[in-house]
Design a protein around this motif. Sequence first.
Motif, PDB file in Angstrom:
ATOM      1  N   ASP A  20      -9.105  -2.323   3.329  1.00 19.97           N
ATOM      2  CA  ASP A  20      -9.757  -3.251   4.247  1.00 19.97           C
ATOM      3  C   ASP A  20      -8.767  -4.128   5.010  1.00 19.97           C
ATOM      4  O   ASP A  20      -9.025  -4.551   6.131  1.00 19.97           O
ATOM      5  CB  ASP A  20     -10.659  -4.221   3.462  1.00 19.97           C
ATOM      6  CG  ASP A  20     -11.822  -3.538   2.813  1.00 19.97           C
ATOM      7  OD1 ASP A  20     -12.893  -4.148   2.757  1.00 19.97           O
ATOM      8  OD2 ASP A  20     -11.652  -2.411   2.360  1.00 19.97           O
ATOM      9  N   ASP A  21      -7.638  -4.405   4.370  1.00 19.54           N
ATOM     10  CA  ASP A  21      -6.692  -5.366   4.935  1.00 19.54           C
ATOM     11  C   ASP A  21      -5.720  -4.743   5.937  1.00 19.54           C
ATOM     12  O   ASP A  21      -4.861  -5.442   6.469  1.00 19.54           O
ATOM     13  CB  ASP A  21      -5.879  -6.028   3.817  1.00 19.54           C
ATOM     14  CG  ASP A  21      -6.750  -6.856   2.885  1.00 19.54           C
ATOM     15  OD1 ASP A  21      -6.392  -6.975   1.697  1.00 19.54           O
ATOM     16  OD2 ASP A  21      -7.791  -7.369   3.361  1.00 19.54           O
ATOM     17  N   VAL A  80       0.821  -1.198   0.000  1.00 19.07           N
ATOM     18  CA  VAL A  80       0.000   0.000   0.000  1.00 19.07           C
ATOM     19  C   VAL A  80       0.860   1.255   0.000  1.00 19.07           C
ATOM     20  O   VAL A  80       1.929   1.306   0.592  1.00 19.07           O
ATOM     21  CB  VAL A  80      -0.939  -0.027   1.229  1.00 19.07           C
ATOM     22  CG1 VAL A  80      -0.155   0.103   2.516  1.00 19.07           C
ATOM     23  CG2 VAL A  80      -2.021   1.016   1.108  1.00 19.07           C
ATOM     24  N   GLN A  81       0.389   2.271  -0.736  1.00 13.55           N
ATOM     25  CA  GLN A  81       0.982   3.613  -0.692  1.00 13.55           C
ATOM     26  C   GLN A  81      -0.025   4.556  -0.039  1.00 13.55           C
ATOM     27  O   GLN A  81      -1.234   4.447  -0.295  1.00 13.55           O
ATOM     28  CB  GLN A  81       1.331   4.126  -2.084  1.00 13.55           C
ATOM     29  CG  GLN A  81       2.490   3.382  -2.751  1.00 13.55           C
ATOM     30  CD  GLN A  81       2.021   2.122  -3.453  1.00 13.55           C
ATOM     31  OE1 GLN A  81       1.031   2.136  -4.162  1.00 13.55           O
ATOM     32  NE2 GLN A  81       2.752   1.029  -3.278  1.00 13.55           N
ATOM     33  N   ASN A 110      -0.585  -4.509   7.950  1.00 13.14           N
ATOM     34  CA  ASN A 110      -1.517  -5.614   7.721  1.00 13.14           C
ATOM     35  C   ASN A 110      -1.180  -6.783   8.647  1.00 13.14           C
ATOM     36  O   ASN A 110      -1.527  -7.937   8.376  1.00 13.14           O
ATOM     37  CB  ASN A 110      -1.520  -6.060   6.258  1.00 13.14           C
ATOM     38  CG  ASN A 110      -0.143  -6.424   5.757  1.00 13.14           C
ATOM     39  OD1 ASN A 110       0.851  -6.241   6.445  1.00 13.14           O
ATOM     40  ND2 ASN A 110      -0.071  -6.937   4.541  1.00 13.14           N
ATOM     41  N   PHE A 111      -0.495  -6.458   9.742  1.00 15.36           N
ATOM     42  CA  PHE A 111      -0.112  -7.468  10.713  1.00 15.36           C
ATOM     43  C   PHE A 111      -0.587  -7.029  12.086  1.00 15.36           C
ATOM     44  O   PHE A 111       0.088  -6.257  12.775  1.00 15.36           O
ATOM     45  CB  PHE A 111       1.406  -7.663  10.698  1.00 15.36           C
ATOM     46  CG  PHE A 111       1.873  -8.794  11.556  1.00 15.36           C
ATOM     47  CD1 PHE A 111       2.467  -8.576  12.784  1.00 15.36           C
ATOM     48  CD2 PHE A 111       1.709 -10.107  11.132  1.00 15.36           C
ATOM     49  CE1 PHE A 111       2.893  -9.628  13.582  1.00 15.36           C
ATOM     50  CE2 PHE A 111       2.136 -11.165  11.912  1.00 15.36           C
ATOM     51  CZ  PHE A 111       2.726 -10.926  13.146  1.00 15.36           C
ATOM     52  N   GLY A 112      -1.760  -7.492  12.476  1.00 16.51           N
ATOM     53  CA  GLY A 112      -2.279  -7.191  13.790  1.00 16.51           C
ATOM     54  C   GLY A 112      -2.765  -5.767  13.939  1.00 16.51           C
ATOM     55  O   GLY A 112      -3.070  -5.080  12.953  1.00 16.51           O
ATOM     56  N   GLY A 124       1.982   8.912  18.822  1.00 14.09           N
ATOM     57  CA  GLY A 124       0.795   8.288  18.258  1.00 14.09           C
ATOM     58  C   GLY A 124      -0.435   9.059  18.679  1.00 14.09           C
ATOM     59  O   GLY A 124      -0.594   9.401  19.848  1.00 14.09           O
ATOM     60  N   VAL A 125      -1.313   9.339  17.717  1.00 13.60           N
ATOM     61  CA  VAL A 125      -2.485  10.166  17.966  1.00 13.60           C
ATOM     62  C   VAL A 125      -3.753   9.332  18.021  1.00 13.60           C
ATOM     63  O   VAL A 125      -4.553   9.460  18.942  1.00 13.60           O
ATOM     64  CB  VAL A 125      -2.605  11.243  16.869  1.00 13.60           C
ATOM     65  CG1 VAL A 125      -3.902  12.019  17.012  1.00 13.60           C
ATOM     66  CG2 VAL A 125      -1.406  12.178  16.902  1.00 13.60           C
ATOM     67  N   SER A 126      -3.923   8.473  17.015  1.00 18.04           N
ATOM     68  CA  SER A 126      -5.137   7.673  16.939  1.00 18.04           C
ATOM     69  C   SER A 126      -4.882   6.467  16.043  1.00 18.04           C
ATOM     70  O   SER A 126      -3.973   6.489  15.204  1.00 18.04           O
ATOM     71  CB  SER A 126      -6.289   8.522  16.370  1.00 18.04           C
ATOM     72  OG  SER A 126      -7.490   7.792  16.351  1.00 18.04           O
ATOM     73  N   ARG A 127      -5.684   5.427  16.213  1.00 18.09           N
ATOM     74  CA  ARG A 127      -5.563   4.253  15.363  1.00 18.09           C
ATOM     75  C   ARG A 127      -6.934   3.609  15.198  1.00 18.09           C
ATOM     76  O   ARG A 127      -7.802   3.754  16.068  1.00 18.09           O
ATOM     77  CB  ARG A 127      -4.557   3.247  15.931  1.00 18.09           C
ATOM     78  CG  ARG A 127      -4.900   2.766  17.319  1.00 18.09           C
ATOM     79  CD  ARG A 127      -3.784   1.933  17.942  1.00 18.09           C
ATOM     80  NE  ARG A 127      -4.195   1.465  19.272  1.00 18.09           N
ATOM     81  CZ  ARG A 127      -4.132   0.189  19.655  1.00 18.09           C
ATOM     82  NH1 ARG A 127      -3.671  -0.744  18.847  1.00 18.09           N
ATOM     83  NH2 ARG A 127      -4.513  -0.148  20.872  1.00 18.09           N
ATOM     84  N   ILE A 128      -7.093   2.908  14.071  1.00 16.52           N
ATOM     85  CA  ILE A 128      -8.360   2.240  13.788  1.00 16.52           C
ATOM     86  C   ILE A 128      -8.062   0.886  13.183  1.00 16.52           C
ATOM     87  O   ILE A 128      -7.182   0.747  12.319  1.00 16.52           O
ATOM     88  CB  ILE A 128      -9.248   3.097  12.854  1.00 16.52           C
ATOM     89  CG1 ILE A 128     -10.625   2.460  12.671  1.00 16.52           C
ATOM     90  CG2 ILE A 128      -8.561   3.352  11.506  1.00 16.52           C
ATOM     91  CD1 ILE A 128     -11.640   3.418  12.031  1.00 16.52           C
ATOM     92  N   ASN A 129      -8.765  -0.102  13.660  1.00 19.23           N
ATOM     93  CA  ASN A 129      -8.521  -1.453  13.203  1.00 19.23           C
ATOM     94  C   ASN A 129      -9.126  -1.653  11.812  1.00 19.23           C
ATOM     95  O   ASN A 129      -9.897  -0.831  11.335  1.00 19.23           O
ATOM     96  CB  ASN A 129      -9.124  -2.452  14.207  1.00 19.23           C
ATOM     97  CG  ASN A 129      -8.346  -3.748  14.248  1.00 19.23           C
ATOM     98  OD1 ASN A 129      -7.595  -4.052  13.325  1.00 19.23           O
ATOM     99  ND2 ASN A 129      -8.526  -4.497  15.314  1.00 19.23           N
ATOM    100  N   ARG A 130      -8.803  -2.758  11.178  1.00 20.63           N
ATOM    101  CA  ARG A 130      -9.259  -2.996   9.806  1.00 20.63           C
ATOM    102  C   ARG A 130     -10.768  -3.184   9.738  1.00 20.63           C
ATOM    103  O   ARG A 130     -11.420  -3.430  10.736  1.00 20.63           O
ATOM    104  CB  ARG A 130      -8.557  -4.225   9.228  1.00 20.63           C
ATOM    105  CG  ARG A 130      -8.831  -5.487  10.005  1.00 20.63           C
ATOM    106  CD  ARG A 130      -7.767  -6.478   9.747  1.00 20.63           C
ATOM    107  NE  ARG A 130      -6.460  -5.924  10.103  1.00 20.63           N
ATOM    108  CZ  ARG A 130      -5.335  -6.545   9.896  1.00 20.63           C
ATOM    109  NH1 ARG A 130      -5.341  -7.726   9.336  1.00 20.63           N
ATOM    110  NH2 ARG A 130      -4.195  -6.014  10.242  1.00 20.63           N
TER     111      ARG A 130
END
Length: 124
Positions: A30-31, A2-3, A100-102, A47-53
């Motif tokens: 999605d992945d 991904v880019q 795409n790993f966890g 780190g500010v925020s994160r969202i799972n797939r």
Amino acid sequence: QVQLVESGGGLVQPGGSLRLSCAASGSTLDDYAIAWFRLAPGKEREGVSRINRRHGSTDYANSVKGRFTISRDNAKNTVYLQMNSLKPEDTAVYYCAATNFGFPGFIAAHWRFWGQGTQVTVSS
């Protein structure tokens, strides 16, 4: 692989809002789990925020909780960071990152793919 390309940064007054976008190409978003980090002069990357797939869980740094909202539109291959009630201390270059790993925490080395960043300046 991904880019990632960030956009939406700029100059805003304290109390204002911005929406950052992280557009992905080369792969289906999605992945990937996505995170936003920021780097301010003289400070460590944060780190500010994160969202799972897919439509997964979200997480925020204490410094932005209640003001920032992360979301994703997988149909548009884009993740957003809505930033409200901005403060001068939010001034930084904001980067989106993907893996795409966890679903890693806010440890930059655990996020494999990075965009080039977009500058956010909060000043009167």
